[in-house]
Design an enzyme around this catalytic site. Sequence first.
Site, mmCIF file in Angstrom:
data_model
loop_
_atom_site.group_PDB
_atom_site.id
_atom_site.type_symbol
_atom_site.label_atom_id
_atom_site.label_comp_id
_atom_site.label_asym_id
_atom_site.label_seq_id
_atom_site.Cartn_x
_atom_site.Cartn_y
_atom_site.Cartn_z
ATOM 1 N N ASP A 173 0.818 -1.210 0.000
ATOM 2 C CA ASP A 173 0.000 0.000 0.000
ATOM 3 C C ASP A 173 0.854 1.264 0.000
ATOM 4 O OD1 ASP A 173 -1.541 2.267 1.424
ATOM 5 O OD2 ASP A 173 -3.128 0.847 0.978
ATOM 6 N N TRP A 190 -5.464 1.638 0.091
ATOM 7 C CA TRP A 190 -5.511 0.812 -1.118
ATOM 8 C C TRP A 190 -5.633 -0.664 -0.760
ATOM 9 C CZ3 TRP A 190 -7.039 4.374 -3.864
ATOM 10 C CH2 TRP A 190 -6.412 5.602 -3.977
ATOM 11 N N ASP A 191 -5.009 -1.089 0.329
ATOM 12 C CA ASP A 191 -5.184 -2.462 0.803
ATOM 13 C C ASP A 191 -6.646 -2.748 1.131
ATOM 14 O OD1 ASP A 191 -2.695 -3.717 0.671
ATOM 15 O OD2 ASP A 191 -2.036 -2.868 2.568
ATOM 16 N N LEU A 192 -7.261 -1.837 1.868
ATOM 17 C CA LEU A 192 -8.637 -2.061 2.302
ATOM 18 C C LEU A 192 -9.600 -2.038 1.119
ATOM 19 C CD1 LEU A 192 -8.520 0.119 5.525
ATOM 20 C CD2 LEU A 192 -8.517 -2.377 5.398
ATOM 21 N N GLY A 211 -9.116 -5.327 -0.761
ATOM 22 C CA GLY A 211 -9.758 -6.453 -0.088
ATOM 23 C C GLY A 211 -11.246 -6.506 -0.345
#
Length: 406
Positions: free
Chosen positions: A134, A163-165, A168
Amino acid sequence: MYDLLKGLTVVEGSAFIAGPTCGLYLAQLGARVIRFDNIGGGPDFRRWPLAPGGASLYWEGLNKGKQSVAIDLSRPEGRDLAQRLAAAPGPDAGLFVTNFPAAGFLSYDALRALRQDLICVRVMGWADEGPGVDYTINSAVGVPLMTGHPDDGRPVNHVLPAWDLLTGAFAAFNLVAALINRHRTGQGREIRIPLSDVAASALANMGMTAEILAGAGERPRQGNTLFGAFGRDFLTRDGKRLMVVAITPRQWTGLIEVLGVGEAVAAVESARGVDFRKDEGLRYAHADALMPIFEAGFARADSAALLPRFDELGVCWGPYQTLSEALEDPRLFKDNPIFTELTQVSGARYPVAGYAATLPQDERRPPTPAPALGAHTEAVLADLLGLDGGEIARLHDAGVVASAGT
């Protein structure tokens, strides 16, 4: 937790945030999510923050409600087991979430050889398979150079791995969409989701790339000022700092009324030939004249008098508070029904988040704690792969698999 996905079996071979978040959301909607890790834990098993006893609060937060299988993935027999889990039989199985490399023993071709209609959602850093997380993707797309105050040229990384969240959640959406399609057509597929493409498309979707291509230049650094509308932090007479945003006409007129700055704002409108009620962008364009008026209005008033009036008139505001303070906020944590106090696998007891959406027609069930590493190894190998007790014992004795506490 809810039961919308009850009956699905999803296998997760991932680490860090994006992949485990995908599995977490699916588990919170009722899917059976089986995560496999190396014996002793994957690369995120001891990641900070830590409980007093040293267990990872991060790991147990992202793996609530899942089942855990521990396998020696360095050995051919362990890799074979991981492949078989990913391609498990059954009409509602063969669903795999991973951030393992696109090539190698968990490649789509290797898994499809075991199950033709396999659905594999693969989280990646960059689309060209280069490594990225991220924070490195975020720096590359330019966000840290838009963030921060204009008098300080240093880039400001965000604390939240946005960006990770997003990735996901996007991965969970794609898996369910592919499953619906498989039910209709019988076709499986691999879906590759690079963080880089999620970030690039998000900025493009919000018009930020078009803004530059249209000749507007780079987005300026402007501290806490909201771009393109009226919004900023203000300090009240009693020292409370508030984030206040006025986008809609109601928010704008309510803010003016509460602060008693109508005459001053009208004078700016008259002098500049504009009407701030009709166009939120004008409030941003003329911030040089408006901000001093509102700064003075806040400086004359105490928060105790302002805030009830803000709520009455629909003014959009938020307090600046630490996370410790937020934990006492009844709307966020203290009285929020999505939280349930549980004892987690670390032994720590604290409020644990359930599913963030509320389904008013469905019963909300409390979240389930994260499992101990390897807690479900025997059960999963038996019921998902059909291994008998003797074969499972042999795998244990050979060190190919492990159970909790071994």
